[in-house]
Design a protein around this motif. Structure first.
Motif, PDB file in Angstrom:
ATOM      1  N   GLY B  91       0.855  -1.186   0.000  1.00  0.00           N
ATOM      2  CA  GLY B  91       0.000   0.000   0.000  1.00  0.00           C
ATOM      3  C   GLY B  91       0.896   1.242   0.000  1.00  0.00           C
ATOM      4  N   ARG B  92       0.369   2.369   0.490  1.00  0.00           N
ATOM      5  CA  ARG B  92       1.161   3.603   0.441  1.00  0.00           C
ATOM      6  C   ARG B  92       2.476   3.472   1.195  1.00  0.00           C
ATOM      7  NH1 ARG B  92      -4.212   6.957   1.384  1.00  0.00           N
ATOM      8  NH2 ARG B  92      -4.517   7.766  -0.709  1.00  0.00           N
ATOM      9  N   LEU B  93       2.402   2.965   2.426  1.00  0.00           N
ATOM     10  CA  LEU B  93       3.603   2.871   3.248  1.00  0.00           C
ATOM     11  C   LEU B  93       4.616   1.919   2.618  1.00  0.00           C
ATOM     12  CD1 LEU B  93       4.680   3.916   6.014  1.00  0.00           C
ATOM     13  CD2 LEU B  93       3.924   1.731   6.954  1.00  0.00           C
ATOM     14  N   GLY B  94       4.158   0.719   2.279  1.00  0.00           N
ATOM     15  CA  GLY B  94       5.060  -0.279   1.704  1.00  0.00           C
ATOM     16  C   GLY B  94       5.680   0.191   0.404  1.00  0.00           C
ATOM     17  N   SER B  95       4.874   0.827  -0.464  1.00  0.00           N
ATOM     18  CA  SER B  95       5.435   1.263  -1.742  1.00  0.00           C
ATOM     19  C   SER B  95       6.381   2.447  -1.536  1.00  0.00           C
ATOM     20  CB  SER B  95       4.339   1.567  -2.758  1.00  0.00           C
ATOM     21  OG  SER B  95       3.496   2.582  -2.301  1.00  0.00           O
ATOM     22  N   ALA B  96       6.173   3.228  -0.453  1.00  0.00           N
ATOM     23  CA  ALA B  96       7.141   4.278  -0.121  1.00  0.00           C
ATOM     24  C   ALA B  96       8.495   3.639   0.196  1.00  0.00           C
ATOM     25  CB  ALA B  96       6.659   5.097   1.076  1.00  0.00           C
ATOM     26  N   ASP B 120       2.550  -8.610  -2.045  1.00  0.00           N
ATOM     27  CA  ASP B 120       1.229  -8.099  -1.704  1.00  0.00           C
ATOM     28  C   ASP B 120       0.181  -9.154  -2.087  1.00  0.00           C
ATOM     29  OD1 ASP B 120       0.132  -4.957  -1.104  1.00  0.00           O
ATOM     30  OD2 ASP B 120      -1.341  -6.424  -1.803  1.00  0.00           O
ATOM     31  N   THR B 121      -0.907  -9.194  -1.323  1.00  0.00           N
ATOM     32  CA  THR B 121      -1.983 -10.140  -1.652  1.00  0.00           C
ATOM     33  C   THR B 121      -2.734  -9.682  -2.902  1.00  0.00           C
ATOM     34  OG1 THR B 121      -3.386  -8.934  -0.103  1.00  0.00           O
ATOM     35  CG2 THR B 121      -2.390 -10.972   0.695  1.00  0.00           C
ATOM     36  N   ASN B 122      -2.631  -8.382  -3.218  1.00  0.00           N
ATOM     37  CA  ASN B 122      -3.320  -7.823  -4.375  1.00  0.00           C
ATOM     38  C   ASN B 122      -2.444  -7.977  -5.628  1.00  0.00           C
ATOM     39  OD1 ASN B 122      -4.269  -6.058  -6.378  1.00  0.00           O
ATOM     40  ND2 ASN B 122      -5.214  -4.703  -4.857  1.00  0.00           N
ATOM     41  N   VAL B 123      -2.829  -8.907  -6.506  1.00  0.00           N
ATOM     42  CA  VAL B 123      -1.993  -9.230  -7.677  1.00  0.00           C
ATOM     43  C   VAL B 123      -1.889  -8.034  -8.625  1.00  0.00           C
ATOM     44  CG1 VAL B 123      -1.671 -10.809  -9.621  1.00  0.00           C
ATOM     45  CG2 VAL B 123      -2.532 -11.678  -7.446  1.00  0.00           C
ATOM     46  N   ASN B 124      -2.954  -7.245  -8.700  1.00  0.00           N
ATOM     47  CA  ASN B 124      -2.932  -6.035  -9.532  1.00  0.00           C
ATOM     48  C   ASN B 124      -1.807  -5.093  -9.127  1.00  0.00           C
ATOM     49  OD1 ASN B 124      -4.757  -6.071 -11.563  1.00  0.00           O
ATOM     50  ND2 ASN B 124      -6.452  -5.200 -10.368  1.00  0.00           N
ATOM     51  N   ARG B 125      -1.717  -4.859  -7.815  1.00  0.00           N
ATOM     52  CA  ARG B 125      -0.677  -3.985  -7.290  1.00  0.00           C
ATOM     53  C   ARG B 125       0.705  -4.497  -7.674  1.00  0.00           C
ATOM     54  NH1 ARG B 125      -2.132  -2.879  -1.054  1.00  0.00           N
ATOM     55  NH2 ARG B 125      -3.687  -1.294  -1.513  1.00  0.00           N
ATOM     56  N   VAL B 126       0.877  -5.787  -7.528  1.00  0.00           N
ATOM     57  CA  VAL B 126       2.162  -6.422  -7.828  1.00  0.00           C
ATOM     58  C   VAL B 126       2.541  -6.200  -9.289  1.00  0.00           C
ATOM     59  CG1 VAL B 126       3.236  -8.700  -8.090  1.00  0.00           C
ATOM     60  CG2 VAL B 126       2.017  -8.132  -5.971  1.00  0.00           C
ATOM     61  N   SER B 131       9.052  -0.618  -9.195  1.00  0.00           N
ATOM     62  CA  SER B 131       9.892  -1.030  -8.071  1.00  0.00           C
ATOM     63  C   SER B 131      11.284  -1.399  -8.559  1.00  0.00           C
ATOM     64  CB  SER B 131       9.252  -2.233  -7.381  1.00  0.00           C
ATOM     65  OG  SER B 131      10.199  -2.905  -6.583  1.00  0.00           O
ATOM     66  N   PRO B 132      12.307  -1.082  -7.779  1.00  0.00           N
ATOM     67  CA  PRO B 132      13.664  -1.488  -8.160  1.00  0.00           C
ATOM     68  C   PRO B 132      13.889  -2.987  -7.928  1.00  0.00           C
ATOM     69  CG  PRO B 132      13.689  -0.349  -6.056  1.00  0.00           C
ATOM     70  CD  PRO B 132      12.281  -0.312  -6.545  1.00  0.00           C
ATOM     71  N   ALA B 133      13.009  -3.621  -7.147  1.00  0.00           N
ATOM     72  CA  ALA B 133      13.150  -5.055  -6.852  1.00  0.00           C
ATOM     73  C   ALA B 133      11.933  -5.793  -7.403  1.00  0.00           C
ATOM     74  CB  ALA B 133      13.242  -5.257  -5.346  1.00  0.00           C
ATOM     75  N   PRO B 134      12.071  -7.094  -7.690  1.00  0.00           N
ATOM     76  CA  PRO B 134      10.924  -7.834  -8.207  1.00  0.00           C
ATOM     77  C   PRO B 134       9.800  -7.943  -7.169  1.00  0.00           C
ATOM     78  CG  PRO B 134      12.780  -9.312  -7.770  1.00  0.00           C
ATOM     79  CD  PRO B 134      13.284  -7.917  -7.593  1.00  0.00           C
ATOM     80  N   LEU B 135       8.551  -7.882  -7.665  1.00  0.00           N
ATOM     81  CA  LEU B 135       7.379  -7.985  -6.784  1.00  0.00           C
ATOM     82  C   LEU B 135       6.668  -9.306  -7.047  1.00  0.00           C
ATOM     83  CD1 LEU B 135       5.997  -4.336  -7.193  1.00  0.00           C
ATOM     84  CD2 LEU B 135       7.744  -5.203  -5.619  1.00  0.00           C
ATOM     85  N   TYR B 136       6.102  -9.876  -5.993  1.00  0.00           N
ATOM     86  CA  TYR B 136       5.447 -11.179  -6.098  1.00  0.00           C
ATOM     87  C   TYR B 136       4.114 -11.165  -5.368  1.00  0.00           C
ATOM     88  CZ  TYR B 136      10.323 -12.540  -6.956  1.00  0.00           C
ATOM     89  OH  TYR B 136      11.608 -12.626  -7.429  1.00  0.00           O
TER      90      TYR B 136
END
Lengths: 213, 213
Positions: B91-96, B120-126, B131-136
């Motif tokens: 969310g906002r905090l994590g993506s910050a 994140d549980t939300n696949v759309n967000r992922v 992000s500089p790192a891979p998201l899952y």
């Protein structure tokens, strides 16, 4: 009164208050506090003696009653009146804290802290963001902070903007800043600052992990 | 070696390291450290003696040389190898924190911590987030954490999801969590936890303000 309580005693009283809050209505004995914190019972009793009458009334062989001791600690630490704060910098971090629900943590829903305003140099952001508190362009900071007697700020701007924003907050009469930018702020000695450096949290964590290994 | 250094000494060494980092190349005397921290010179010298040879080599009447003492402290505290961490909850905090540039704070640009993944549980967000790192997606947490030997996590999920996510992190072999959710996590004793409670920062700040008044 708080001036007569030492820094370490204030920290212990704050932590004791958190333990009591988590205990709900159940009394907490000094032996339990000792087990959770490592502080000797006589230190805990001494800290509570600083509370004066409020402390005497609640210490008994049955333990400390949260309902009586929490208000006494709040009063001694100056947490017994609501203080207003603002969020400065409404990027991801700042907008996360705009919508944080963790500030309402007093018993029976009373709020210790009131989010009174948010500020950003980007006027678009100020107009578009959803927020429970009013948002203003940064140039209105001085005016709004004075008008609403805002005492504290969460500083969530990028590192290169942090010192400048902190100086504007100081000039506007802000008394304390929680600084999330990874910089060391240079501020007048009568300003209080708490730094939340995530990299330092990771370091502390790495050290804890190492000591558990 | 870190096991033989007490908790308070570790905290002091970490703070001393920060002071040295901020000093650049200029040596720092124990008198300066005493002025900044309030610790007596003999305490500082004793802490440095825990560093063994690394400490002896750098203590002199001219002060402590950052270039020599920083690596000695890092080694003693177990900060001398790069550790991987992940962000859980985007969310906002994590993506910050995904896009935080404050983790690279070693001298000459070496990184102590490497952001290795976001979940994140939300696949759309992922799929959408930059992000500089891979998201899952969150269900891959166990697999990814083990595959990349990720040791630490920034837990940025909503309060009601925090305990469950922390348990999944523990099961996946995460060693330490920086918890931003305003809840007390119940975790196995071999897990390290650091809590960042913004409401508590405001309380500490309010107490500081009061003691300055």
């Amino acid at each position: 009164m708080v001036n007569s309580i030492s820094g370490p005693a204030r920290e212990r009283l704050l932590r004791l208050m958190r333990i009591l809050e988590k205990s709900g209505e159940a009394p907490v004995t000094s032996a339990q506090v000792e087990q959770m914190t490592g502080w000797p019972s006589h230190t805990i009793r001494k800290d509570i003696s600083f509370l004066g009458d409020g402390g005497h009334a609640v210490g008994s062989s049955n333990g400390y009653a949260p309902a009586a001791l929490i208000p006494a600690i709040k009063k001694a630490l100056g947490l017994d009146r609501r203080r207003r704060f603002c969020v400065v910098g409404l990027g991801r971090l700042g907008s996360a804290y705009l919508n944080d629900q963790s500030f309402d943590f007093g018993p029976s829903g009373e709020e210790e802290f009131e989010l009174a305003a948010g500020f950003d140099t980007n006027v678009n952001r100020v107009e578009i963001l959803k927020s429970p508190a009013p948002l203003y362009p940064a140039y209105k900071m001085g005016e709004v902070i004075r008008r609403f007697s805002i005492e504290m700020a969460l500083l969530c701007v990028p590192p290169e903007a942090a010192q400048g924003a902190a100086e504007k907050l100081a000039a506007a009469g802000i008394r304390g800043i929680v600084n999330f930018a990874p910089v060391v702020l240079k501020l007048p000695p009568d300003m209080a600052v708490r730094n939340v450096y995530v990299a330092d949290e990771l370091r502390e964590l790495a050290i804890c992990i190492r000591s558990i290994e």
